[in-house]
Scaffold this motif. Sequence first.
Motif, PDB file in Angstrom:
ATOM      1  N   ALA A 102       0.854  -1.187   0.000  1.00 17.58           N
ATOM      2  CA  ALA A 102       0.000   0.000   0.000  1.00 17.58           C
ATOM      3  C   ALA A 102       0.890   1.237   0.000  1.00 17.58           C
ATOM      4  CB  ALA A 102      -0.919  -0.009   1.221  1.00 17.58           C
ATOM      5  N   HIS A 103       0.255   2.405   0.012  1.00 17.11           N
ATOM      6  CA  HIS A 103       0.980   3.667  -0.057  1.00 17.11           C
ATOM      7  C   HIS A 103       1.276   4.183   1.349  1.00 17.11           C
ATOM      8  CE1 HIS A 103       2.099   7.724  -1.259  1.00 17.11           C
ATOM      9  NE2 HIS A 103       2.019   7.358  -2.524  1.00 17.11           N
ATOM     10  N   GLY A 104       2.469   4.734   1.531  1.00 12.39           N
ATOM     11  CA  GLY A 104       2.852   5.251   2.842  1.00 12.39           C
ATOM     12  C   GLY A 104       1.917   6.327   3.362  1.00 12.39           C
ATOM     13  N   LYS A 105       1.344   7.136   2.460  1.00 12.01           N
ATOM     14  CA  LYS A 105       0.433   8.199   2.886  1.00 12.01           C
ATOM     15  C   LYS A 105      -0.857   7.643   3.476  1.00 12.01           C
ATOM     16  CE  LYS A 105       1.889  11.904  -0.279  1.00 12.01           C
ATOM     17  NZ  LYS A 105       1.452  12.783  -1.382  1.00 12.01           N
ATOM     18  N   GLN A 106      -1.109   6.341   3.276  1.00 13.30           N
ATOM     19  CA  GLN A 106      -2.317   5.744   3.839  1.00 13.30           C
ATOM     20  C   GLN A 106      -2.303   5.847   5.360  1.00 13.30           C
ATOM     21  OE1 GLN A 106      -3.342   1.943   2.140  1.00 13.30           O
ATOM     22  NE2 GLN A 106      -4.693   1.414   3.840  1.00 13.30           N
ATOM     23  N   ALA A 107      -1.119   5.929   5.950  1.00 10.64           N
ATOM     24  CA  ALA A 107      -1.028   6.108   7.401  1.00 10.64           C
ATOM     25  C   ALA A 107      -1.693   7.410   7.829  1.00 10.64           C
ATOM     26  CB  ALA A 107       0.433   6.091   7.834  1.00 10.64           C
ATOM     27  N   LEU A 108      -1.516   8.461   7.022  1.00  8.24           N
ATOM     28  CA  LEU A 108      -2.134   9.750   7.341  1.00  8.24           C
ATOM     29  C   LEU A 108      -3.649   9.677   7.206  1.00  8.24           C
ATOM     30  CD1 LEU A 108       0.346  12.114   5.463  1.00  8.24           C
ATOM     31  CD2 LEU A 108       0.143  11.840   7.927  1.00  8.24           C
ATOM     32  N   THR A 109      -4.119   9.053   6.126  1.00  8.66           N
ATOM     33  CA  THR A 109      -5.576   8.953   5.916  1.00  8.66           C
ATOM     34  C   THR A 109      -6.212   8.086   6.997  1.00  8.66           C
ATOM     35  OG1 THR A 109      -5.474   7.001   4.456  1.00  8.66           O
ATOM     36  CG2 THR A 109      -5.148   9.142   3.439  1.00  8.66           C
ATOM     37  N   MET A 110      -5.484   7.067   7.444  1.00 10.13           N
ATOM     38  CA  MET A 110      -5.978   6.215   8.514  1.00 10.13           C
ATOM     39  C   MET A 110      -6.128   7.015   9.807  1.00 10.13           C
ATOM     40  SD  MET A 110      -4.185   2.794  10.035  1.00 10.13           S
ATOM     41  CE  MET A 110      -2.870   3.815  10.730  1.00 10.13           C
ATOM     42  N   CYS A 111      -5.156   7.877  10.098  1.00  6.82           N
ATOM     43  CA  CYS A 111      -5.238   8.721  11.294  1.00  6.82           C
ATOM     44  C   CYS A 111      -6.466   9.621  11.252  1.00  6.82           C
ATOM     45  CB  CYS A 111      -3.971   9.563  11.428  1.00  6.82           C
ATOM     46  SG  CYS A 111      -2.490   8.629  11.835  1.00  6.82           S
ATOM     47  N   MET A 112      -6.768  10.165  10.080  1.00  6.78           N
ATOM     48  CA  MET A 112      -7.953  11.008   9.954  1.00  6.78           C
ATOM     49  C   MET A 112      -9.221  10.215  10.236  1.00  6.78           C
ATOM     50  SD  MET A 112      -6.984  14.045   9.360  1.00  6.78           S
ATOM     51  CE  MET A 112      -8.584  14.721   8.966  1.00  6.78           C
ATOM     52  N   GLY A 113      -9.208   8.909   9.929  1.00  5.47           N
ATOM     53  CA  GLY A 113     -10.376   8.072  10.152  1.00  5.47           C
ATOM     54  C   GLY A 113     -10.716   7.892  11.612  1.00  5.47           C
ATOM     55  N   PHE A 114      -9.748   8.106  12.524  1.00  8.16           N
ATOM     56  CA  PHE A 114     -10.050   7.989  13.946  1.00  8.16           C
ATOM     57  C   PHE A 114     -11.125   8.997  14.357  1.00  8.16           C
ATOM     58  CE2 PHE A 114      -5.583   6.259  14.443  1.00  8.16           C
ATOM     59  CZ  PHE A 114      -6.010   4.968  14.653  1.00  8.16           C
ATOM     60  N   GLY A 115     -11.080  10.177  13.787  1.00  6.72           N
ATOM     61  CA  GLY A 115     -12.096  11.171  14.121  1.00  6.72           C
ATOM     62  C   GLY A 115     -13.397  10.882  13.409  1.00  6.72           C
ATOM     63  N   CYS A 116     -13.292  10.600  12.103  1.00  2.01           N
ATOM     64  CA  CYS A 116     -14.479  10.303  11.303  1.00  2.01           C
ATOM     65  C   CYS A 116     -14.016   9.601  10.039  1.00  2.01           C
ATOM     66  CB  CYS A 116     -15.237  11.587  10.960  1.00  2.01           C
ATOM     67  SG  CYS A 116     -16.604  11.325   9.815  1.00  2.01           S
ATOM     68  N   ASN A 117     -14.617   8.452   9.734  1.00  4.14           N
ATOM     69  CA  ASN A 117     -14.217   7.717   8.540  1.00  4.14           C
ATOM     70  C   ASN A 117     -14.536   8.488   7.264  1.00  4.14           C
ATOM     71  OD1 ASN A 117     -15.180   4.836  10.337  1.00  4.14           O
ATOM     72  ND2 ASN A 117     -13.083   5.301   9.730  1.00  4.14           N
ATOM     73  N   ALA A 118     -15.594   9.317   7.294  1.00  7.96           N
ATOM     74  CA  ALA A 118     -15.906  10.136   6.122  1.00  7.96           C
ATOM     75  C   ALA A 118     -14.778  11.128   5.853  1.00  7.96           C
ATOM     76  CB  ALA A 118     -17.228  10.879   6.327  1.00  7.96           C
ATOM     77  N   ALA A 119     -14.264  11.752   6.927  1.00 13.32           N
ATOM     78  CA  ALA A 119     -13.130  12.669   6.771  1.00 13.32           C
ATOM     79  C   ALA A 119     -11.889  11.911   6.311  1.00 13.32           C
ATOM     80  CB  ALA A 119     -12.850  13.382   8.098  1.00 13.32           C
ATOM     81  N   GLY A 120     -11.710  10.665   6.803  1.00 11.32           N
ATOM     82  CA  GLY A 120     -10.584   9.850   6.381  1.00 11.32           C
ATOM     83  C   GLY A 120     -10.645   9.513   4.905  1.00 11.32           C
ATOM     84  N   VAL A 121     -11.855   9.231   4.417  1.00 13.77           N
ATOM     85  CA  VAL A 121     -12.038   8.925   2.992  1.00 13.77           C
ATOM     86  C   VAL A 121     -11.694  10.135   2.137  1.00 13.77           C
ATOM     87  CG1 VAL A 121     -13.773   8.413   1.222  1.00 13.77           C
ATOM     88  CG2 VAL A 121     -13.717   7.076   3.335  1.00 13.77           C
ATOM     89  N   ILE A 122     -12.134  11.312   2.551  1.00 20.95           N
ATOM     90  CA  ILE A 122     -11.835  12.532   1.799  1.00 20.95           C
ATOM     91  C   ILE A 122     -10.332  12.779   1.761  1.00 20.95           C
ATOM     92  CG2 ILE A 122     -12.066  15.051   1.821  1.00 20.95           C
ATOM     93  CD1 ILE A 122     -14.884  14.661   2.954  1.00 20.95           C
ATOM     94  N   SER A 123      -9.646  12.500   2.878  1.00 19.83           N
ATOM     95  CA  SER A 123      -8.207  12.751   2.931  1.00 19.83           C
ATOM     96  C   SER A 123      -7.414  11.798   2.037  1.00 19.83           C
ATOM     97  CB  SER A 123      -7.699  12.642   4.375  1.00 19.83           C
ATOM     98  OG  SER A 123      -7.730  11.295   4.830  1.00 19.83           O
ATOM     99  N   CYS A 124      -8.049  10.722   1.540  1.00 18.64           N
ATOM    100  CA  CYS A 124      -7.355   9.790   0.639  1.00 18.64           C
ATOM    101  C   CYS A 124      -6.980  10.455  -0.685  1.00 18.64           C
ATOM    102  CB  CYS A 124      -8.220   8.561   0.368  1.00 18.64           C
ATOM    103  SG  CYS A 124      -8.440   7.484   1.810  1.00 18.64           S
TER     104      CYS A 124
END
Length: 699
Positions: A410-432
């Motif tokens: 997978a992509h290293g930046k996925q770690a950042l998008t995963m962190c955003m998902g802790f607050g809200c998975n919708a926000a995590g999806v947008i950050s992808c």
Amino acid sequence: MFEIKSVSEKDIVIALAGNPNTGKSTVFNSLTGLKQHTGNWPGKTVSIAQGGYIHNDQRYILVDLPGTYSLLSNSQEEEIARDFICFANPDATIIVTDATCLERNLNLALQIMEITNKVLICVNLMDEAERKNIHIDLDRLSQLLGVPLVATSARSGQGLEELKDMVEKLAKEEISPRPRQVAYDDILEEAIRRIQPHIEKKVSNLNSRWVSIRLLDDDSSLMDSISKHLGYELTNDEDLNENLKSLQVELKVKYPGPSDLSDSIVSSIIKTAEDIGQEVLDLGESPHDNLDRKLDSILTSKIFGIPLMLALLGLIFWITIEGANYPSDLLAKAFLLFQDRLSLFITRLGSPGWLHDILVLGVFRTLAWVISVMLPPMAIFFPLFTLLEDLGYLPRIAFNLDYYFKKACAHGKQALTMCMGFGCNAAGVISCRIIDSPREQLIAIITNNFVPCNGRFPTLIILSSIFIASRAGEFSSLTATLFILFAIVLGVSITLLVSNLLSKTILKGLPSSFVLELPPYRKPQVGRVIVRSIFDRTIFVLARAVVVAAPAGFIIWLMANVTLGGLSLLSHCAHFLDPFARLVGLDGYIMMAFILGLPANEIVIPILIMAYMSQGTMLELASLTEMRELFIANGWTWLTAICMMLFSLNHWPCGTTLLTIKKETQSWKWTWVSLIVPTLTGLVLCFLVAQGARLLNLV
């Protein structure tokens, strides 16, 4: 075509470009007053934001382009920024650079200066440069670049008025910049000289020299953009294509490799930036650089990096859990008072009883639950998380997890998008959106739901408190926090496993590489961070949840109140699902609570209580002890609690997240995949745990 929402045709349009982490969004916010979120990690801005300001009775429209390191269209961000500068015809382009790493930032500036001469350099973060003992000869830099220059410290507002004045002069053509052009090797320069007249005849409103360079380098994306924005098909011009192919054949003699010419072009740009940097920069010794390196030696080390990351996340979750209880209670009581008044108002209108129950006990009570449970944790978690982002710690988290995501293909930046998902998975999806590769972006979107959002925290907190922490004799927030931390580690592990599985099956491919910049640690602007996180994240996510939860309240009320043969529709469905649910350690009512809780995970527990108590409206028990007794009376054991927590951690995304996935992927196929993958994972896990415990006679 790009749409600029101007008030009138007299408005002056200004493009704002720059590398990530240069303070570009801070400049944008400071000039326009628009409350756009500013984050201290690369690739945050992945779409075009717009705001306005008035200076000397003239309105300016400022367009914040995606942060990017070049315009060679290797990513979505680069293509968007390039196309706006080329085809939206801005009256001027401000290039925001970081004074602490000016030489690297000049690479983008030189590329933009090849496209347009309406350029202004904003050397930002001058306060950071002074702190690091970096001195810049600004006058000499302006002379070497051939464009106007303004030094700023946008966080404190220093230099912004001068920037406005210079933008006005540039836009009104009171000054005429003569941008420095990069000098390439003799063979390429000769090819440019020969093809440029042909380009000039065909595309008169673009810089013919720059277009010549890009076409000689076989930049097909530029050809597509010219066709899209100008309606001119260069590929259909036989005379141009014949000359272009002839020159490309000649260039192949010196540049035989597929990327040799591109590498030569990039090298010339970098060499020019280095020459300028050496002439204008005076780099002194800085104790702050040493401090950053010392911090990184601990926070990104193989020994301490992961444990410190978990400890910090655990602290944030503990603060969120502890801090959310009191405001949640206050909100619930406030909504209860308002519910009584709303009920009285609807009754006085003479509305029938069924309409009153639908509106008050169905729609309103569902909304009240969602808001009172969601708002306090988000209002605490998002500011804390944003402070880490503003401090510059999130890239360090990505750095620590990059190795594991690469192992999972997978992509290293996925770690950042995963962190955003802790607050809200919708926000995590947008950050992808920050992930350049479409394949790896889909992997990040599909697996983002494996980390628990704050909508699932209430279920995890309640069940861990009444079935795990209570074994110690009291309800322990520390024990609940540790269990939730374990759930997070499990979620991350499942994310890696499923990402690896997807990359080897329906989303085959090699992981792409990327350069992760570790920005300097910066003192967060606490007040601004709190305001931005509440408005940009908390309110945004809550609004989406409310939109989805309102109709859900109506459906839940119908299911609980419409009866057949003496049983509600909810009970009929629960009895139908019960045999299957028992196989995975649950029961039919739990399964129905999850299904009806699709709009928002926060309402799963209230629906379950309502079903167990045979009530027609959602309820909240007075204490956790009462809730524990109710669950045990309905056949719960520790295994039921564990399986429900596992299924809460791994099941379909909420309605808000599914809508977001559909908008981001523009595909029902990938939306369904995003629903099915976590659900199958949760069912398999629950089945293995339940059947394993029964085989070992643990229950």
